[in-house]
Scaffold this active site. Structure first.
Site, mmCIF file in Angstrom:
data_model
loop_
_atom_site.group_PDB
_atom_site.id
_atom_site.type_symbol
_atom_site.label_atom_id
_atom_site.label_comp_id
_atom_site.label_asym_id
_atom_site.label_seq_id
_atom_site.Cartn_x
_atom_site.Cartn_y
_atom_site.Cartn_z
ATOM 1 N N ILE A 99 48.568 50.203 34.394
ATOM 2 C CA ILE A 99 48.704 51.206 35.462
ATOM 3 C C ILE A 99 49.978 52.016 35.270
ATOM 4 N N HIS A 109 29.976 62.077 8.830
ATOM 5 C CA HIS A 109 31.168 62.810 8.397
ATOM 6 C C HIS A 109 31.102 64.240 8.907
ATOM 7 N N VAL A 148 64.223 45.030 37.744
ATOM 8 C CA VAL A 148 64.636 45.731 38.962
ATOM 9 C C VAL A 148 64.994 44.673 40.008
ATOM 10 N N ALA A 179 53.787 48.761 39.996
ATOM 11 C CA ALA A 179 52.549 48.411 39.273
ATOM 12 C C ALA A 179 52.825 47.164 38.437
ATOM 13 N N VAL A 180 52.971 46.043 39.124
ATOM 14 C CA VAL A 180 53.348 44.794 38.447
ATOM 15 C C VAL A 180 52.192 43.793 38.436
ATOM 16 N N GLY A 181 50.986 44.314 38.509
ATOM 17 C CA GLY A 181 49.804 43.451 38.474
ATOM 18 C C GLY A 181 49.084 43.429 39.812
ATOM 19 N N GLY A 213 52.788 48.104 32.346
ATOM 20 C CA GLY A 213 51.445 47.654 31.939
ATOM 21 C C GLY A 213 50.485 48.827 31.980
ATOM 22 N N LYS A 221 40.997 58.157 35.873
ATOM 23 C CA LYS A 221 40.520 58.859 34.675
ATOM 24 C C LYS A 221 40.360 60.357 34.954
HETATM 25 P P1 FAD Z 1 36.886 45.562 43.678
HETATM 26 O O1 FAD Z 1 36.588 46.778 42.896
HETATM 27 O O2 FAD Z 1 38.241 45.399 44.233
HETATM 28 O O3 FAD Z 1 35.802 45.506 44.840
HETATM 29 C C1 FAD Z 1 35.814 44.540 45.829
HETATM 30 C C2 FAD Z 1 35.166 45.128 47.061
HETATM 31 O O4 FAD Z 1 34.940 44.084 47.988
HETATM 32 C C3 FAD Z 1 36.047 46.157 47.770
HETATM 33 O O5 FAD Z 1 35.264 47.241 48.181
HETATM 34 C C4 FAD Z 1 36.586 45.387 48.973
HETATM 35 O O6 FAD Z 1 36.887 46.218 50.070
HETATM 36 C C5 FAD Z 1 35.405 44.477 49.277
HETATM 37 N N1 FAD Z 1 35.746 43.259 50.000
HETATM 38 C C6 FAD Z 1 36.788 42.425 49.790
HETATM 39 N N2 FAD Z 1 36.732 41.386 50.636
HETATM 40 C C7 FAD Z 1 35.622 41.572 51.387
HETATM 41 C C8 FAD Z 1 35.025 40.841 52.446
HETATM 42 N N3 FAD Z 1 35.545 39.694 52.867
HETATM 43 N N4 FAD Z 1 33.904 41.343 53.006
HETATM 44 C C9 FAD Z 1 33.351 42.508 52.577
HETATM 45 N N5 FAD Z 1 33.877 43.229 51.574
HETATM 46 C C10 FAD Z 1 34.993 42.767 50.988
HETATM 47 N N6 FAD Z 1 39.230 48.587 35.088
HETATM 48 C C11 FAD Z 1 38.577 49.023 34.003
HETATM 49 O O7 FAD Z 1 37.760 48.283 33.451
HETATM 50 N N7 FAD Z 1 38.783 50.275 33.497
HETATM 51 C C12 FAD Z 1 39.674 51.126 34.045
HETATM 52 O O8 FAD Z 1 39.839 52.255 33.581
HETATM 53 C C13 FAD Z 1 40.387 50.689 35.194
HETATM 54 N N8 FAD Z 1 41.287 51.504 35.785
HETATM 55 C C14 FAD Z 1 41.942 51.071 36.905
HETATM 56 C C15 FAD Z 1 42.899 51.915 37.464
HETATM 57 C C16 FAD Z 1 43.602 51.511 38.583
HETATM 58 C C17 FAD Z 1 44.617 52.444 39.193
HETATM 59 C C18 FAD Z 1 43.323 50.244 39.169
HETATM 60 C C19 FAD Z 1 44.043 49.807 40.402
HETATM 61 C C20 FAD Z 1 42.390 49.393 38.601
HETATM 62 C C21 FAD Z 1 41.699 49.792 37.448
HETATM 63 N N9 FAD Z 1 40.776 48.968 36.826
HETATM 64 C C22 FAD Z 1 40.119 49.392 35.694
HETATM 65 C C23 FAD Z 1 40.475 47.625 37.336
HETATM 66 C C24 FAD Z 1 39.167 47.663 38.134
HETATM 67 O O9 FAD Z 1 39.308 48.575 39.191
HETATM 68 C C25 FAD Z 1 38.829 46.276 38.664
HETATM 69 O O10 FAD Z 1 38.809 45.348 37.605
HETATM 70 C C26 FAD Z 1 37.472 46.283 39.333
HETATM 71 O O11 FAD Z 1 37.447 47.187 40.402
HETATM 72 C C27 FAD Z 1 37.110 44.881 39.849
HETATM 73 O O12 FAD Z 1 35.887 44.917 40.494
HETATM 74 P P2 FAD Z 1 35.547 43.914 41.697
HETATM 75 O O13 FAD Z 1 34.190 44.310 42.162
HETATM 76 O O14 FAD Z 1 35.790 42.541 41.283
HETATM 77 O O15 FAD Z 1 36.614 44.246 42.821
HETATM 78 P P1 NAI Z 2 49.480 44.717 34.239
HETATM 79 O O1 NAI Z 2 49.358 43.255 34.275
HETATM 80 O O2 NAI Z 2 48.693 45.495 33.254
HETATM 81 O O3 NAI Z 2 50.996 45.138 33.997
HETATM 82 C C1 NAI Z 2 52.029 44.739 34.824
HETATM 83 C C2 NAI Z 2 53.313 44.890 34.042
HETATM 84 O O4 NAI Z 2 54.382 44.750 34.933
HETATM 85 C C3 NAI Z 2 53.483 43.837 32.972
HETATM 86 O O5 NAI Z 2 53.824 44.463 31.755
HETATM 87 C C4 NAI Z 2 54.605 42.963 33.496
HETATM 88 O O6 NAI Z 2 55.420 42.415 32.478
HETATM 89 C C5 NAI Z 2 55.363 43.945 34.334
HETATM 90 N N1 NAI Z 2 56.126 43.354 35.425
HETATM 91 C C6 NAI Z 2 55.749 42.360 36.258
HETATM 92 N N2 NAI Z 2 56.728 42.131 37.180
HETATM 93 C C7 NAI Z 2 57.710 43.013 36.910
HETATM 94 C C8 NAI Z 2 58.957 43.300 37.502
HETATM 95 N N3 NAI Z 2 59.384 42.636 38.577
HETATM 96 N N4 NAI Z 2 59.724 44.266 36.970
HETATM 97 C C9 NAI Z 2 59.293 44.982 35.881
HETATM 98 N N5 NAI Z 2 58.122 44.741 35.284
HETATM 99 C C10 NAI Z 2 57.331 43.784 35.793
HETATM 100 O O7 NAI Z 2 49.186 45.186 35.748
HETATM 101 P P2 NAI Z 2 48.943 46.614 36.337
HETATM 102 O O8 NAI Z 2 49.395 47.665 35.397
HETATM 103 O O9 NAI Z 2 49.488 46.571 37.707
HETATM 104 O O10 NAI Z 2 47.366 46.659 36.411
HETATM 105 C C11 NAI Z 2 46.651 45.700 37.208
HETATM 106 C C12 NAI Z 2 45.319 45.410 36.615
HETATM 107 O O11 NAI Z 2 44.472 46.531 36.705
HETATM 108 C C13 NAI Z 2 45.435 45.027 35.169
HETATM 109 O O12 NAI Z 2 45.136 43.677 35.050
HETATM 110 C C14 NAI Z 2 44.433 45.850 34.451
HETATM 111 O O13 NAI Z 2 43.534 45.055 33.776
HETATM 112 C C15 NAI Z 2 43.708 46.646 35.522
HETATM 113 N N6 NAI Z 2 43.712 48.040 35.087
HETATM 114 C C16 NAI Z 2 42.947 48.383 34.017
HETATM 115 C C17 NAI Z 2 42.958 49.655 33.538
HETATM 116 C C18 NAI Z 2 42.157 49.974 32.345
HETATM 117 O O14 NAI Z 2 41.303 49.182 31.983
HETATM 118 N N7 NAI Z 2 42.364 51.105 31.708
HETATM 119 C C19 NAI Z 2 43.746 50.707 34.156
HETATM 120 C C20 NAI Z 2 44.550 50.227 35.251
HETATM 121 C C21 NAI Z 2 44.495 48.940 35.698
#
Ligand code: FAD
Ligand code: NAI
Length: 479
Positions: free
Chosen positions: A195, A454, A248, A279-281, A193, A58
């Site tokens: 990301i 408004h 791909v 960024a495929v999940g 998706g 962000k």
């Molecule tokens: P995590 O945040 O992954 O935290 C898990 C923690 O546990 C980590 O610090 C890890 O190192 C630690 N851990 C793992 N295994 C162990 C172990 N065995 N012992 C000790 N520690 C351990 N979500 C949103 O809602 N809004 C967004 O704008 C958003 N943007 C995102 C952008 C990107 C680029 C990415 C990648 C994700 C984004 N997400 C967003 C998704 C969000 O980051 C996750 O849904 C969220 O972080 C999940 O929280 P969590 O605590 O389950 O896991």
């Molecule tokens: P995603 O699930 O949002 O999107 C992955 C996309 O990749 C899908 O559209 C899928 O059809 C496509 N895909 C999968 N395999 C493929 C392939 N081989 N070739 C081409 N396309 C393919 O996953 P993403 O973007 O990696 O994000 C991961 C998670 O992080 C999401 O579940 C999301 O909830 C969370 N996230 C949330 C954000 C937010 O809340 N603003 C921001 C970023 C991540």
């Protein structure tokens, strides 16, 4: 003798740290173990969200939007600038500074609330105890005992090992791509998706030529398709080249570039990029977490198996956040953490999985909650739809952001709001009204009779609710 706690939380991300804090607020003795390692080898609490996800992305979305506005929009307001230059170093320092402030804040919050923060890797043993491997020294191990254990281990990016394996230089995940110190001239992204769109937007606005390869034929297949179409049009205007139905099959990288082979309607083709983001999940992170026989099981997709209340198969052990079923979202993770900490304290607590908002923080922003029109049709639920075009919203005009739409879906008979979908300015903030309304099971009429200030973007919510009954004021209604 093993050190003992009422509650041990494994993981200090948005699922784990709120669970630990709430458990301590509930009067328990709590430890929170976390193993997050930054690129420089340092530790930080906050998990993916604070270190490599929600917050840094962000920060970069906001900064790149400023750059884009300075280049393309301020002149429309009569603000003339000289030559606009990108200072990526400062932009990146700002991002890193925000992350540092917030992550060190979590450590202080944990301590301030009486939680023992422990840096290290937690592993659930078959006798129900937790083994902690020291963060700095793998050979140092300690065993902790907990009456209740909460697993919040989070997730990791999925790697396409046979197609485009990460080399951390040219083929990277979203974390690496957030920290680049120069703008790639040509950027490829596999996955259209959340990301893919957020990261693609950041680097496009900063000057990269961006191509997104999405395997599905439908753009944003999980979103309401009317909203997705508007978003797709606006991404095209920004200059993102989104290739749908593009699979791909190979990405061949050398140190400086990568050649991507993909197949779409026009057959097999090749494109060359300076960088490629995959960024495929994401997948649940359960490496070295569960000793065989510990009683906690995984489901067939590798997530920790839990019920509605996040209880695993083993009594007194819970799992929450990205490592369990449901959307991988920080706010979902946090609510599960709070629920579990309250359940352990014997309180009544639940997560309403039907009312979890989703937001894509691009420009335009896309946000939704509840059912899409496609889902209602498929489920045979009788509904009424109302849409309002943000081009007719005065505040949006004043902001030079008058595009997008807001759509309300309400039950045909009861009028209960079933879904709200937004594409346009500040959708991430507007959706909160819909979430509160749906949590209280409001009807479209409840919103129709609620006074909205408004001029405000929120008037679009009012108008879309009115449109459900063909009564929007700033629209020509169907007879
Ligand atoms: P995590 O945040 O992954 O935290 C898990 C923690 O546990 C980590 O610090 C890890 O190192 C630690 N851990 C793992 N295994 C162990 C172990 N065995 N012992 C000790 N520690 C351990 N979500 C949103 O809602 N809004 C967004 O704008 C958003 N943007 C995102 C952008 C990107 C680029 C990415 C990648 C994700 C984004 N997400 C967003 C998704 C969000 O980051 C996750 O849904 C969220 O972080 C999940 O929280 P969590 O605590 O389950 O896991
Ligand atoms: P995603 O699930 O949002 O999107 C992955 C996309 O990749 C899908 O559209 C899928 O059809 C496509 N895909 C999968 N395999 C493929 C392939 N081989 N070739 C081409 N396309 C393919 O996953 P993403 O973007 O990696 O994000 C991961 C998670 O992080 C999401 O579940 C999301 O909830 C969370 N996230 C949330 C954000 C937010 O809340 N603003 C921001 C970023 C991540």
């Amino acid at each position: 003798m093993a050190k003992s706690y009422d509650v041990i939380v494994i993981g200090g991300g948005p699922a784990g740290y709120p669970a630990a804090i709430r458990a301590a607020q509930n009067g328990f003795k709590v430890a929170c173990i976390d193993s997050w390692k930054n690129f420089d080898g340092s530790h930080a609490f906050g998990g993916t969200c604070l270190n490599a996800g929600c917050i840094p992305s962000k920060a970069m979305l906001e900064s790149s939007e400023m750059f884009h506005k300075a280049n393309h929009e301020l002149s429309k307001h009569g603000v003339k600038l000289g030559k606009v230059e990108l200072d990526l170093k400062t932009m990146q320092e700002r991002r890193a500074g925000i992350v540092k402030q917030l992550t060190s804040g979590i450590g202080q919050l944990l301590k301030g609330n009486g939680v023992d923060p422990i840096k290290g890797h937690g592993r659930l043993l078959k006798d129900g105890k937790v083994e902690v491997t020291d963060f700095d020294d793998d050979s140092k191990k300690e065993v902790l005992e907990g009456k209740h254990i909460v697993i919040a281990a989070g997730s990791q990016p999925i790697e396409l090992k046979s197609v485009a394996p990460f080399d951390d230089e040219v083929i990277v995940d979203s974390w690496r791509a957030l920290e680049w110190d120069s703008v790639p001239k040509k950027l490829g992204v596999i996955g259209g998706g959340v990301i893919g769109l957020e990261m693609g937007s950041v680097w496009k606005r900063l000057g990269a030529e961006v191509t997104v390869f999405e395997a599905m034929d439908n753009f944003l297949f999980m979103a309401d398709q009317q909203v997705a179409k508007v978003a797709q049009r606006d991404f095209k205007k920004l200059g993102l080249d989104i290739k749908l139905g593009a699979k791909v099959s190979k990405a061949k990288a050398n140190k400086k570039s990568v050649t991507v082979t993909y197949e779409d309607k026009s057959g097999e083709q090749e494109m060359k990029f300076d960088k490629l983001i995959v960024a495929v999940g994401r997948r649940p992170y359960t490496e070295n977490l569960l000793e065989d026989g510990c009683g906690v099981n995984l489901d067939d997709r590798g997530f920790i198996k839990v019920d509605e209340e996040c209880r695993t198969d083993k009594a007194n052990i819970y799992a929450i956040g990205d490592c369990v079923r449901g959307p991988m979202l920080a706010h979902k993770a946090t609510e599960e953490g709070i629920m579990v900490a309250d359940l352990i304290a014997g309180k009544v607590a639940e997560v309403n999985y039907d009312v979890i908002p989703s937001v894509i923080y691009t420009h335009p922003e896309v946000a939704w909650v509840g059912k899409t029109e496609e889902q209602l049709k498929e489920e045979g639920v009788p509904y009424k739809a109302g849409t309002f075009n943000m081009a007719a919203n005065g505040r949006a005009k004043a902001m030079e952001a008058a595009s997008g739409l807001i759509k309300f879906l309400a039950h045909e008979k009861s009028d209960e709001i079933l879904g709200v979908h937004i594409v346009g300015p500040m959708a991430s903030e507007l959706i909160a009204e819909a979430v509160v309304a749906m949590e209280f099971r409001a009807s479209a009429e409840d919103i129709q009779r609620t006074i909205h200030a408004h001029p405000a973007l929120a008037e679009g919510m009012h108008e879309a609710a009115l449109a459900v009954d063909n009564m929007a004021i700033h629209a020509i209604n169907k007879k």
